[in-house]
Design a protein around this motif. Structure first.
Motif, PDB file in Angstrom:
ATOM      1  N   GLU A  57       0.866  -1.175   0.000  1.00  0.00           N
ATOM      2  CA  GLU A  57       0.000   0.000   0.000  1.00  0.00           C
ATOM      3  C   GLU A  57       0.899   1.219   0.000  1.00  0.00           C
ATOM      4  OE1 GLU A  57      -2.461  -0.505   3.447  1.00  0.00           O
ATOM      5  OE2 GLU A  57      -3.412  -2.310   2.627  1.00  0.00           O
ATOM      6  N   PHE A  58       0.497   2.250  -0.748  1.00  0.00           N
ATOM      7  CA  PHE A  58       1.328   3.455  -0.826  1.00  0.00           C
ATOM      8  C   PHE A  58       0.459   4.694  -0.789  1.00  0.00           C
ATOM      9  CE2 PHE A  58       0.060   2.943  -5.194  1.00  0.00           C
ATOM     10  CZ  PHE A  58       0.011   4.221  -5.729  1.00  0.00           C
ATOM     11  N   ASP A  59       1.056   5.790  -0.336  1.00  0.00           N
ATOM     12  CA  ASP A  59       0.362   7.076  -0.355  1.00  0.00           C
ATOM     13  C   ASP A  59       1.390   8.190  -0.257  1.00  0.00           C
ATOM     14  OD1 ASP A  59      -1.825   8.732  -0.602  1.00  0.00           O
ATOM     15  OD2 ASP A  59      -2.357   8.678   1.507  1.00  0.00           O
ATOM     16  N   GLY A  60       1.097   9.299  -0.894  1.00  0.00           N
ATOM     17  CA  GLY A  60       1.925  10.491  -0.833  1.00  0.00           C
ATOM     18  C   GLY A  60       1.077  11.665  -0.390  1.00  0.00           C
ATOM     19  N   ARG A  61       1.719  12.632   0.229  1.00  0.00           N
ATOM     20  CA  ARG A  61       0.998  13.803   0.745  1.00  0.00           C
ATOM     21  C   ARG A  61       1.848  15.034   0.490  1.00  0.00           C
ATOM     22  NH1 ARG A  61       0.238  17.399   4.922  1.00  0.00           N
ATOM     23  NH2 ARG A  61      -1.707  17.253   6.057  1.00  0.00           N
ATOM     24  N   CYS A  62       1.183  16.083   0.044  1.00  0.00           N
ATOM     25  CA  CYS A  62       1.859  17.353  -0.187  1.00  0.00           C
ATOM     26  C   CYS A  62       0.952  18.463   0.315  1.00  0.00           C
ATOM     27  CB  CYS A  62       2.161  17.532  -1.674  1.00  0.00           C
ATOM     28  SG  CYS A  62       2.997  19.069  -2.051  1.00  0.00           S
ATOM     29  N   ASN A  75       0.863  14.672  -6.954  1.00  0.00           N
ATOM     30  CA  ASN A  75       1.134  13.591  -7.900  1.00  0.00           C
ATOM     31  C   ASN A  75       2.578  13.092  -7.820  1.00  0.00           C
ATOM     32  OD1 ASN A  75      -1.485  13.542  -8.870  1.00  0.00           O
ATOM     33  ND2 ASN A  75      -1.063  14.978 -10.516  1.00  0.00           N
ATOM     34  N   THR A  76       3.547  14.003  -7.700  1.00  0.00           N
ATOM     35  CA  THR A  76       4.927  13.543  -7.600  1.00  0.00           C
ATOM     36  C   THR A  76       5.158  12.831  -6.262  1.00  0.00           C
ATOM     37  OG1 THR A  76       5.703  15.718  -6.852  1.00  0.00           O
ATOM     38  CG2 THR A  76       5.881  15.236  -9.214  1.00  0.00           C
ATOM     39  N   ALA A  77       4.506  13.279  -5.197  1.00  0.00           N
ATOM     40  CA  ALA A  77       4.625  12.583  -3.907  1.00  0.00           C
ATOM     41  C   ALA A  77       4.050  11.169  -4.009  1.00  0.00           C
ATOM     42  CB  ALA A  77       3.917  13.372  -2.809  1.00  0.00           C
ATOM     43  N   GLU A  78       2.943  11.011  -4.715  1.00  0.00           N
ATOM     44  CA  GLU A  78       2.360   9.676  -4.914  1.00  0.00           C
ATOM     45  C   GLU A  78       3.319   8.785  -5.705  1.00  0.00           C
ATOM     46  OE1 GLU A  78      -0.356   8.431  -3.597  1.00  0.00           O
ATOM     47  OE2 GLU A  78      -1.628  10.145  -3.108  1.00  0.00           O
ATOM     48  N   TYR A  79       3.900   9.318  -6.766  1.00  0.00           N
ATOM     49  CA  TYR A  79       4.868   8.543  -7.548  1.00  0.00           C
ATOM     50  C   TYR A  79       6.104   8.206  -6.708  1.00  0.00           C
ATOM     51  CZ  TYR A  79       2.912   8.290 -12.282  1.00  0.00           C
ATOM     52  OH  TYR A  79       2.164   7.966 -13.387  1.00  0.00           O
ATOM     53  N   GLU A  80       6.567   9.148  -5.893  1.00  0.00           N
ATOM     54  CA  GLU A  80       7.716   8.877  -5.020  1.00  0.00           C
ATOM     55  C   GLU A  80       7.396   7.708  -4.084  1.00  0.00           C
ATOM     56  OE1 GLU A  80      10.856  10.243  -4.686  1.00  0.00           O
ATOM     57  OE2 GLU A  80      10.619  11.630  -6.363  1.00  0.00           O
ATOM     58  N   ASP A 129      -4.582   5.034  -3.159  1.00  0.00           N
ATOM     59  CA  ASP A 129      -5.792   5.822  -3.373  1.00  0.00           C
ATOM     60  C   ASP A 129      -5.622   6.909  -4.436  1.00  0.00           C
ATOM     61  OD1 ASP A 129      -4.415   7.887  -2.100  1.00  0.00           O
ATOM     62  OD2 ASP A 129      -5.466   7.644  -0.207  1.00  0.00           O
ATOM     63  N   ALA A 130      -4.470   6.940  -5.088  1.00  0.00           N
ATOM     64  CA  ALA A 130      -4.209   7.926  -6.143  1.00  0.00           C
ATOM     65  C   ALA A 130      -4.683   7.343  -7.476  1.00  0.00           C
ATOM     66  CB  ALA A 130      -2.738   8.278  -6.198  1.00  0.00           C
ATOM     67  N   GLU A 131      -5.960   7.512  -7.752  1.00  0.00           N
ATOM     68  CA  GLU A 131      -6.554   6.916  -8.955  1.00  0.00           C
ATOM     69  C   GLU A 131      -5.855   7.371 -10.229  1.00  0.00           C
ATOM     70  OE1 GLU A 131     -10.923   6.117 -10.957  1.00  0.00           O
ATOM     71  OE2 GLU A 131     -10.778   7.386  -9.187  1.00  0.00           O
ATOM     72  N   LEU A 132      -5.492   8.640 -10.297  1.00  0.00           N
ATOM     73  CA  LEU A 132      -4.809   9.155 -11.489  1.00  0.00           C
ATOM     74  C   LEU A 132      -3.498   8.403 -11.717  1.00  0.00           C
ATOM     75  CD1 LEU A 132      -4.525  11.367 -13.742  1.00  0.00           C
ATOM     76  CD2 LEU A 132      -3.127  12.605 -12.066  1.00  0.00           C
ATOM     77  N   ILE A 133      -2.701   8.246 -10.667  1.00  0.00           N
ATOM     78  CA  ILE A 133      -1.410   7.571 -10.792  1.00  0.00           C
ATOM     79  C   ILE A 133      -1.614   6.114 -11.195  1.00  0.00           C
ATOM     80  CG2 ILE A 133       0.704   6.910  -9.574  1.00  0.00           C
ATOM     81  CD1 ILE A 133       0.156  10.051 -10.004  1.00  0.00           C
TER      82      ILE A 133
END
Length: 175
Positions: free
Chosen positions: A25-30, A62-67, A89-93
């Protein structure tokens, strides 16, 4: 990257669990208060392996999600995991990685291509988008990292927050 609970990780590798299906599971936050990423690797049996990184460079959601996704893929390969089911939960990514959405942003194209390169190393791989409410534990790891506030579900002996000063995809990247 980060070494979390080294004895438990080595036991997982020695027991052959790397040949079984793992989950990630992954998630990014900015936000204006900071950026962070959270990743949890989940073996078929045993204790989850959490990762949290504070991003000390300019990023977007988006870059945080990719990271976060790239961190998880790198760690999964480091652990010699061969089959991986990824959820975020980043549907776009997720849709960009699956090739369902066209990527228009040049920087995100580089991120997506780097993810595609990492995926090739797995024998079996899947990625799916999940509702945010099903991604709360890893989301709270990302918040914990961004704000440098300890996470209540994990103790300090099971994870740490690493500061990252450079993105996986530098601004001057051509590939």
């Amino acid at each position: 990257m980060i070494s979390i609970d080294p004895q438990g990780v080595e036991k997982a590798i020695d027991s052959g669990m790397s040949d079984e299906l793992w989950s990630m599971e992954f998630d990014g936050r900015c936000s204006s208060s900071g950026s962070g990423v959270g990743v949890v690797l989940i073996p078929p049996q045993g204790k989850v392996i959490p990762y949290a990184l504070k991003l000390e460079f300019q990023s977007t959601n988006n870059t945080a999600e990719y990271e976060a996704l790239l961190l998880g893929l790198v760690e999964a390969r480091r652990l010699q995991i061969k089959m991986l089911k990824v959820r975020g939960d980043a549907e776009l990514i997720v849709k960009q990685v699956r090739g369902l959405f066209v990527v228009k942003n040049k920087r995100l194209i580089h991120y997506r291509n780097r993810v595609w390169d990492k995926i090739k190393a797995f024998y079996a791989f899947s990625i799916e988008a999940v509702p945010r409410e099903l991604n709360l534990k890893v989301d709270s790891l990302a918040v914990s990292a961004a704000l440098l506030v300890p996470h209540s579900d994990f103790t300090t002996d099971t994870y740490r927050v690493e500061l990252v000063y450079r993105p996986c995809m530098p601004d001057n990247s051509e590939s």
